[in-house]
Each structure stands twice: as C-alpha cells, then as structure tokens.
Design a protein around this motif. Structure first.
Motif, PDB file in Angstrom:
ATOM      1  N   LEU A 138       0.821  -1.203   0.000  1.00  0.00           N
ATOM      2  CA  LEU A 138       0.000   0.000   0.000  1.00  0.00           C
ATOM      3  C   LEU A 138       0.859   1.259   0.000  1.00  0.00           C
ATOM      4  CD1 LEU A 138      -2.843  -0.946   2.521  1.00  0.00           C
ATOM      5  CD2 LEU A 138      -3.023  -0.709   0.043  1.00  0.00           C
ATOM      6  N   LEU A 139       1.969   1.213   0.727  1.00  0.00           N
ATOM      7  CA  LEU A 139       2.884   2.353   0.744  1.00  0.00           C
ATOM      8  C   LEU A 139       3.459   2.622  -0.640  1.00  0.00           C
ATOM      9  CD1 LEU A 139       4.418   4.473   2.449  1.00  0.00           C
ATOM     10  CD2 LEU A 139       6.183   2.738   2.826  1.00  0.00           C
ATOM     11  N   GLN A 140       3.833   1.550  -1.335  1.00  0.00           N
ATOM     12  CA  GLN A 140       4.378   1.717  -2.695  1.00  0.00           C
ATOM     13  C   GLN A 140       3.289   2.171  -3.669  1.00  0.00           C
ATOM     14  OE1 GLN A 140       7.528   1.709  -2.546  1.00  0.00           O
ATOM     15  NE2 GLN A 140       7.442   0.775  -0.505  1.00  0.00           N
ATOM     16  N   MET A 141       2.084   1.640  -3.530  1.00  0.00           N
ATOM     17  CA  MET A 141       0.983   2.063  -4.399  1.00  0.00           C
ATOM     18  C   MET A 141       0.703   3.553  -4.217  1.00  0.00           C
ATOM     19  SD  MET A 141      -2.908   0.584  -4.659  1.00  0.00           S
ATOM     20  CE  MET A 141      -2.309  -1.085  -4.983  1.00  0.00           C
ATOM     21  N   ARG A 142       0.795   4.016  -2.989  1.00  0.00           N
ATOM     22  CA  ARG A 142       0.606   5.440  -2.710  1.00  0.00           C
ATOM     23  C   ARG A 142       1.624   6.280  -3.477  1.00  0.00           C
ATOM     24  NH1 ARG A 142       2.839   8.858   1.123  1.00  0.00           N
ATOM     25  NH2 ARG A 142       1.467  10.526   1.853  1.00  0.00           N
ATOM     26  N   TRP A 143       2.868   5.828  -3.494  1.00  0.00           N
ATOM     27  CA  TRP A 143       3.917   6.559  -4.215  1.00  0.00           C
ATOM     28  C   TRP A 143       3.662   6.518  -5.722  1.00  0.00           C
ATOM     29  CZ3 TRP A 143       7.653   5.708  -7.913  1.00  0.00           C
ATOM     30  CH2 TRP A 143       8.656   6.661  -8.024  1.00  0.00           C
ATOM     31  N   PHE A 144       3.252   5.375  -6.244  1.00  0.00           N
ATOM     32  CA  PHE A 144       2.963   5.251  -7.678  1.00  0.00           C
ATOM     33  C   PHE A 144       1.799   6.157  -8.085  1.00  0.00           C
ATOM     34  CE2 PHE A 144       4.875   0.809  -7.306  1.00  0.00           C
ATOM     35  CZ  PHE A 144       6.070   1.189  -7.894  1.00  0.00           C
ATOM     36  N   LEU A 145       0.789   6.262  -7.233  1.00  0.00           N
ATOM     37  CA  LEU A 145      -0.346   7.147  -7.524  1.00  0.00           C
ATOM     38  C   LEU A 145       0.100   8.605  -7.575  1.00  0.00           C
ATOM     39  CD1 LEU A 145      -3.143   5.537  -5.310  1.00  0.00           C
ATOM     40  CD2 LEU A 145      -3.013   5.521  -7.802  1.00  0.00           C
ATOM     41  N   GLU A 147       3.097   9.643  -8.410  1.00  0.00           N
ATOM     42  CA  GLU A 147       3.918   9.818  -9.605  1.00  0.00           C
ATOM     43  C   GLU A 147       3.061   9.919 -10.868  1.00  0.00           C
ATOM     44  OE1 GLU A 147       7.528   9.966 -10.177  1.00  0.00           O
ATOM     45  OE2 GLU A 147       7.116  10.744  -8.169  1.00  0.00           O
ATOM     46  N   THR A 148       1.939   9.240 -10.896  1.00  0.00           N
ATOM     47  CA  THR A 148       1.077   9.241 -12.085  1.00  0.00           C
ATOM     48  C   THR A 148      -0.024  10.300 -12.008  1.00  0.00           C
ATOM     49  OG1 THR A 148      -0.251   7.469 -11.070  1.00  0.00           O
ATOM     50  CG2 THR A 148       1.499   6.808 -12.599  1.00  0.00           C
ATOM     51  N   GLY A 149      -0.009  11.131 -10.960  1.00  0.00           N
ATOM     52  CA  GLY A 149      -1.003  12.187 -10.837  1.00  0.00           C
ATOM     53  C   GLY A 149      -2.384  11.708 -10.438  1.00  0.00           C
ATOM     54  N   LYS A 150      -2.491  10.530  -9.824  1.00  0.00           N
ATOM     55  CA  LYS A 150      -3.793   9.978  -9.433  1.00  0.00           C
ATOM     56  C   LYS A 150      -3.961   9.872  -7.926  1.00  0.00           C
ATOM     57  CE  LYS A 150      -4.017   7.225 -13.678  1.00  0.00           C
ATOM     58  NZ  LYS A 150      -4.062   5.862 -14.260  1.00  0.00           N
ATOM     59  N   TYR A 151      -3.095  10.582  -7.193  1.00  0.00           N
ATOM     60  CA  TYR A 151      -3.153  10.479  -5.742  1.00  0.00           C
ATOM     61  C   TYR A 151      -4.378  11.181  -5.164  1.00  0.00           C
ATOM     62  CZ  TYR A 151      -1.821  11.089  -0.856  1.00  0.00           C
ATOM     63  OH  TYR A 151      -1.816  11.089   0.510  1.00  0.00           O
ATOM     64  N   ASN A 152      -4.727  12.348  -5.714  1.00  0.00           N
ATOM     65  CA  ASN A 152      -5.870  13.119  -5.218  1.00  0.00           C
ATOM     66  C   ASN A 152      -7.174  12.626  -5.836  1.00  0.00           C
ATOM     67  OD1 ASN A 152      -4.291  14.898  -3.573  1.00  0.00           O
ATOM     68  ND2 ASN A 152      -3.664  15.966  -5.432  1.00  0.00           N
ATOM     69  N   THR A 153      -7.402  11.337  -5.709  1.00  0.00           N
ATOM     70  CA  THR A 153      -8.619  10.699  -6.199  1.00  0.00           C
ATOM     71  C   THR A 153      -9.194   9.821  -5.093  1.00  0.00           C
ATOM     72  OG1 THR A 153      -7.372   8.809  -7.087  1.00  0.00           O
ATOM     73  CG2 THR A 153      -7.737  10.681  -8.573  1.00  0.00           C
ATOM     74  N   LEU A 154     -10.335   9.200  -5.394  1.00  0.00           N
ATOM     75  CA  LEU A 154     -10.946   8.291  -4.419  1.00  0.00           C
ATOM     76  C   LEU A 154     -10.016   7.118  -4.122  1.00  0.00           C
ATOM     77  CD1 LEU A 154     -13.355   7.383  -2.726  1.00  0.00           C
ATOM     78  CD2 LEU A 154     -14.293   6.295  -4.770  1.00  0.00           C
ATOM     79  N   LEU A 155      -9.344   6.600  -5.153  1.00  0.00           N
ATOM     80  CA  LEU A 155      -8.406   5.492  -4.936  1.00  0.00           C
ATOM     81  C   LEU A 155      -7.273   5.909  -4.007  1.00  0.00           C
ATOM     82  CD1 LEU A 155      -7.471   2.626  -5.605  1.00  0.00           C
ATOM     83  CD2 LEU A 155      -6.323   3.547  -7.640  1.00  0.00           C
ATOM     84  N   GLY A 156      -6.779   7.139  -4.178  1.00  0.00           N
ATOM     85  CA  GLY A 156      -5.722   7.636  -3.292  1.00  0.00           C
ATOM     86  C   GLY A 156      -6.182   7.696  -1.849  1.00  0.00           C
ATOM     87  N   GLU A 157      -7.422   8.134  -1.635  1.00  0.00           N
ATOM     88  CA  GLU A 157      -7.950   8.185  -0.269  1.00  0.00           C
ATOM     89  C   GLU A 157      -8.089   6.782   0.321  1.00  0.00           C
ATOM     90  OE1 GLU A 157      -8.705  10.713   1.796  1.00  0.00           O
ATOM     91  OE2 GLU A 157      -7.809  12.088   0.349  1.00  0.00           O
TER      92      GLU A 157
END
Length: 313
Positions: A138-145, A147-157
C-alpha cells in the motif's frame, strides 16, 4: 550456517538482477520507480510466506517464540535478508532515505543475519516480517499514484486510509501484544532487545504518519470550509440578484409608464398648438407635473391660460 549467508547473497543478486532488468526494459521510468517495484514484489512474496508460516504451519509466535527456525522460516528469512542487502545498498548510493529508515534497515539486516546464522528466532522474526511487510504494498501504491497524478482521487484516499489503518493495527496494536507476550515467554535478552528496538522504530514511523495525516486533513478541512463559505455567499448573492431583477422589472414598468405619459404630453401639446393657442413652454408643464399625471397638469395649465385671457379688458 555459512550456507544461509551464501543463499541470502544469491537472493540479493536475484533482487538486483530484477531491478536492473526493469531499468533496461523500461528506461523511461526513474530508478526509484523500478526500486519501488522490486520492493512491492518482495513485500508481497514475504507477506504470503510469513502468513503461511505463522497462521498455517506454525509455531504460533504468541505462545512458542524463541525456538529453532523451521525450513520455511529459514527460506523466508534468507529471501528477506537478500532484499534488505540490495535495498540498503541502493539507499546509500542514491541517498534517498533519512536516518530512521537507514537505522531500520541496519537493525533488520542484523536481526535477519543473526537468525539465519544461528537457526533460531525464526518464529518471532517471521511475525515481525509479516507486520512490517504487509503494509508495504500500500505504501508503494501510494507513491505510484503520486507519480502518475492519481493520488488526489478516491483510490488515493482508499490507499491512504488502508495504509494508516493496517500500520496502526499490525505494527502498533498487534505489535504491542506480541512484545508483551514475548516478555512473558522463556526468551533470551538478545531477542527481547531486538524486539524493543524494532518496536521503537515502528513507533517513530507511526508518529510521522499521524503527524502527516493531521497536516493533510487540516488542509482538507480548511479547503472544505472555504468552499462551503463560497457556496453560501454565492447562494445569498443569487437571492439578492433575483430580488434586484424583480425591482428592475418593476422600475422598467414605471419607466414605460413615463414614456407613455411623455408621448401623451407631446400629443396634447401638439394638439393645443395646432388649435392656435398662444405659445408656451412645455418644459414648465413637465416640471410642474413631477410624478403626477401629465394630462391633468396640461389641462390645468390651459384652463388657467384661458381664464387669464378672458379676464383681460
């Protein structure tokens, strides 16, 4: 147990080969991207192995810690040691991590090496590996999100909340229970000291996570409050505009009535002048009228003029 160290070095070579292969295959991505990919794969593999060791094969770490390692526990330890050798070298070369993470890696390498060499402490070490690595994907997925500009989404939350919950539950909640039960069992001072150090590092990470979460959601709540205030002001201003719009229409009706009165006055003036009446100033008539009826004012004016002309000798 020199064979275990050699096996761990082979696993380290395997993780390094995976990393360099990813760099060659996808050179457009950064070095950190590929390192974190290897980290996510390692975390998934050792989490599955350690879960099998603890929950299926045994022994149970809350009651039978401190004994000799099983073959599967030893293999999991060697895989994990090989990865930490690779990742620690990468962190030193790129200088990407702070002091706490470097100390965490050094303590992990020491504990894994000691367990692999002595063939003991596998039960408690596997429990520590599961608690540490289960949250890592989950920590790595957070970093990948990010990097791809998808962190500020529902998936990021969802990823953020899942990571914080799992870290607090496994490392702090279950970790506290495990450390307490470890001191209740017949374990040596070295194992207890290692457990305290790893537990303290977990608390350092947890404090950093909580501080970050507080900062993040303070900003979010402030932004939500500003948006709510903006919507409230927009709603109140729209109501004012509606009221003003109605008034403007009403005033527009009054203006139209004024235009009608003006046309009527012009008509009466033209008719009067065509009847040969003495010339007079229509502006006076309009000024005398004010907000009254222009027709009545004009008739009154003409009446006064006629009366005055009749009274003349």
């Amino acid at each position: 147990m020199s064979g275990s160290i050699l096996t761990a070095l082979c696993y380290s070579f395997m993780w390094s080969t995976m990393y360099f292969t990813l760099c060659l295959i996808n050179s457009k991505k950064s070095y950190e991207w590929h390192c974190r990919t290897v980290t996510a794969i390692h975390a998934s593999v050792v989490s599955i192995l350690s879960a099998w060791c603890g929950f299926v094969q045994g022994p149970w770490p809350f009651t039978h810690a401190g004994g000799p390692s099983t073959p599967l526990q030893l293999v999991t330890t060697e895989i994990c040691l090989g990865y930490f050798l690779f990742d620690f070298t990468w962190c030193l070369y790129f200088r990407s991590e702070g002091l706490v993470m470097l100390v965490h890696h050094m303590v992990s390498i020491f504990g894994l090496t000691f367990s692999a060499v002595t063939g003991h402490y596998g039960t408690e070490l596997i429990a520590a590996i599961f608690g540490s690595e289960a949250t890592n994907p989950l920590l790595q997925m957070r970093w990948f999100l990010k990097e791809t500009g998808k962190y500020n989404t529902l998936l990021g939350e969802i990823v953020d909340h899942g990571f914080v919950f799992m870290f607090g539950f496994l490392r702090i909640g279950i970790g506290s229970c495990l450390l307490y039960s470890y001191f209740q069992q017949d374990t040596d001072i070295l194992g207890r000291l290692s457990g305290i150090v790893l537990y303290a590092i977990s608390w350092m990470f947890w404090i950093s996570i909580v501080q970050y979460a507080i900062r993040k959601y303070k900003k979010k709540f402030k932004k939500w409050a500003e948006l709510a205030d903006a919507k409230k002001q927009e709603s109140s201003s729209s109501k004012v505009l509606k009221v003003n719009g109605h008034n403007e229409l009403t005033n527009g009706g009054l203006c139209m009535n004024g235009l009608a009165n003006d046309s009527l006055s012009n008509k009466l003036v033209s008719q009067t002048m065509s009847n040969g009446d003495l010339n007079f100033n229509t502006r006076e008539i309009i000024e005398e009228n004010g907000n009254g009826n222009i027709e009545e004012s004009l008739n009154g004016y003409l009446h006064r003029r006629n009366t005055a002309s009749q009274e003349k000798p």
